[in-house]
Design a protein around this motif. Structure first.
Motif, short mmCIF file in Angstrom:
data_model
loop_
_atom_site.label_atom_id
_atom_site.label_comp_id
_atom_site.label_asym_id
_atom_site.label_seq_id
_atom_site.Cartn_x
_atom_site.Cartn_y
_atom_site.Cartn_z
N GLU A 10 0.81 -1.22 0.00
CA GLU A 10 0.00 0.00 0.00
C GLU A 10 0.85 1.28 0.00
N TYR A 11 1.96 1.26 0.72
CA TYR A 11 2.80 2.46 0.80
C TYR A 11 3.49 2.78 -0.54
N ASP A 12 3.40 1.88 -1.51
CA ASP A 12 4.00 2.08 -2.84
C ASP A 12 3.14 2.95 -3.75
N GLU A 13 1.92 3.25 -3.35
CA GLU A 13 0.96 3.82 -4.29
C GLU A 13 1.48 5.08 -5.00
N LYS A 14 2.02 6.04 -4.29
CA LYS A 14 2.47 7.29 -4.91
C LYS A 14 3.57 7.03 -5.95
N SER A 15 4.54 6.20 -5.60
CA SER A 15 5.63 5.89 -6.53
C SER A 15 5.10 5.05 -7.71
N TRP A 16 4.15 4.16 -7.45
CA TRP A 16 3.52 3.34 -8.49
C TRP A 16 2.84 4.25 -9.51
N LEU A 17 2.05 5.21 -9.02
CA LEU A 17 1.35 6.13 -9.91
C LEU A 17 2.32 6.96 -10.74
N ARG A 18 3.38 7.44 -10.11
CA ARG A 18 4.37 8.26 -10.82
C ARG A 18 5.03 7.44 -11.93
N CYS A 19 5.43 6.21 -11.63
CA CYS A 19 6.06 5.35 -12.64
C CYS A 19 5.10 5.10 -13.80
N ARG A 20 3.85 4.80 -13.50
CA ARG A 20 2.88 4.50 -14.55
C ARG A 20 2.63 5.73 -15.44
N LEU A 22 4.57 8.36 -16.01
CA LEU A 22 5.74 8.65 -16.84
C LEU A 22 5.90 7.63 -17.97
N ALA A 23 5.60 6.36 -17.67
CA ALA A 23 5.72 5.31 -18.69
C ALA A 23 4.72 5.49 -19.82
N MET A 24 3.56 6.08 -19.55
CA MET A 24 2.51 6.22 -20.55
C MET A 24 2.64 7.47 -21.41
N LEU A 25 3.42 8.44 -21.00
CA LEU A 25 3.44 9.75 -21.66
C LEU A 25 3.77 9.69 -23.15
N ASP A 26 4.64 8.79 -23.56
CA ASP A 26 5.01 8.73 -24.99
C ASP A 26 4.36 7.54 -25.69
N THR A 27 3.19 7.14 -25.19
CA THR A 27 2.44 6.04 -25.80
C THR A 27 1.06 6.53 -26.21
N ALA A 28 0.30 5.66 -26.85
CA ALA A 28 -1.08 5.98 -27.23
C ALA A 28 -2.00 6.11 -26.02
N TYR A 29 -1.51 5.76 -24.84
CA TYR A 29 -2.27 5.90 -23.59
C TYR A 29 -1.87 7.17 -22.83
N TYR A 30 -1.32 8.15 -23.52
CA TYR A 30 -0.76 9.34 -22.87
C TYR A 30 -1.73 10.07 -21.96
N ASP A 31 -3.03 9.98 -22.21
CA ASP A 31 -3.99 10.69 -21.37
C ASP A 31 -4.73 9.77 -20.41
N VAL A 33 -4.56 8.76 -17.29
CA VAL A 33 -3.92 9.08 -16.02
C VAL A 33 -4.80 8.60 -14.87
N LEU A 34 -4.19 7.91 -13.92
CA LEU A 34 -4.90 7.47 -12.71
C LEU A 34 -4.49 8.34 -11.54
N LYS A 35 -5.46 8.65 -10.67
CA LYS A 35 -5.16 9.42 -9.47
C LYS A 35 -4.96 8.51 -8.26
N GLU A 36 -5.39 7.25 -8.40
CA GLU A 36 -5.13 6.26 -7.36
C GLU A 36 -5.01 4.89 -8.02
N LYS A 37 -4.32 4.00 -7.36
CA LYS A 37 -4.09 2.68 -7.94
C LYS A 37 -5.39 1.89 -7.96
N GLU A 38 -5.60 1.20 -9.06
CA GLU A 38 -6.77 0.35 -9.21
C GLU A 38 -6.76 -0.77 -8.17
#
Length: 199
Positions: A10-20, A22-31, A33-38
């Motif tokens: 659970e304590y990983d959530e902020k870093s998980w969201l940041r990684c996801r 950044l990873a999506m920005l140069d893909t077809a999923y660029y927009d 964006v999640l505000k919390e982990k599914e």
């Protein structure tokens, strides 16, 4: 720095969201964006790759408890890859493959017969899935209709004074060329399967 693959906490959530993100920005999923982990209604494999306190990769796979519950195949129990991402500064170092390999073992132990992944039309992502053993089995179009000419005559509101501004739609018909020519943002979204019984 040493990389570790471990279960998500659970304590990983902020870093998980940041990684996801950044990873999506140069893909077809660029927009996308999640505000919390599914969170999942079914059992799930949730792994992260970390370097120190930073998450540099992640994979989430939601598991069928019976065939067709989460995945598309109604005959076999599968695991649906909900999220798979590697921080853009850490790509091409094998992190995605290591996460997948760890997840494969856990999926087999959980009785899964195959993995299913859906991705848009980034060729490098499709190539990655093919290179690790997945095969494409299906596709449909995701269509974004924007205000103005694209919505005119396509979408009407039955509520007075309510005017659609943008619409996200799925097209599963056979005339994909027509849809691609008609709208400015269309993505072919493809299903890739990996048979765990053949590995």
């Amino acid at each position: 720095m040493l990389m570790i693959i471990r279960p998500y906490e659970e304590y990983d959530e902020k870093s998980w969201l940041r990684c996801r993100v950044l990873a999506m920005l140069d893909t077809a999923y660029y927009d996308n964006v999640l505000k919390e982990k599914e969170r999942y209604g079914n059992p799930a494999i949730e792994l992260v790759a970390t370097e120190g306190e930073e998450i540099v990769g992640l994979i989430d796979i939601e598991l069928d408890t019976r065939p067709g519950e989460v995945c598309s195949d109604s005959e076999r129990r599968g695991g649906l890859i909900r999220h798979l991402a590697v921080h853009p500064d850490k790509r091409r170092q094998g992190i995605g493959r290591l996460l997948l390999l760890e997840a494969l073992g856990r999926a087999r132990t959980s009785g899964m017969q195959y993995l299913e992944a859906w991705t848009r039309d980034d060729q490098w992502v499709r190539n990655w899935y093919a290179n690790v053993g997945f095969r494409m089995v299906d596709s449909y179009l995701q269509v974004y209709l924007e205000s103005g000419d694209q919505l005119k005559g396509m979408i009407e509101s039955k509520v007075p004074q309510l005017h659609p501004v943008s619409v996200f739609a799925h097209y599963t018909g056979s005339d994909k060329a027509y849809v691609v020519s008609k709208f400015s943002r269309v993505h072919e979204t493809s299903r890739f399967d990996l048979d765990l019984m053949e590995l």
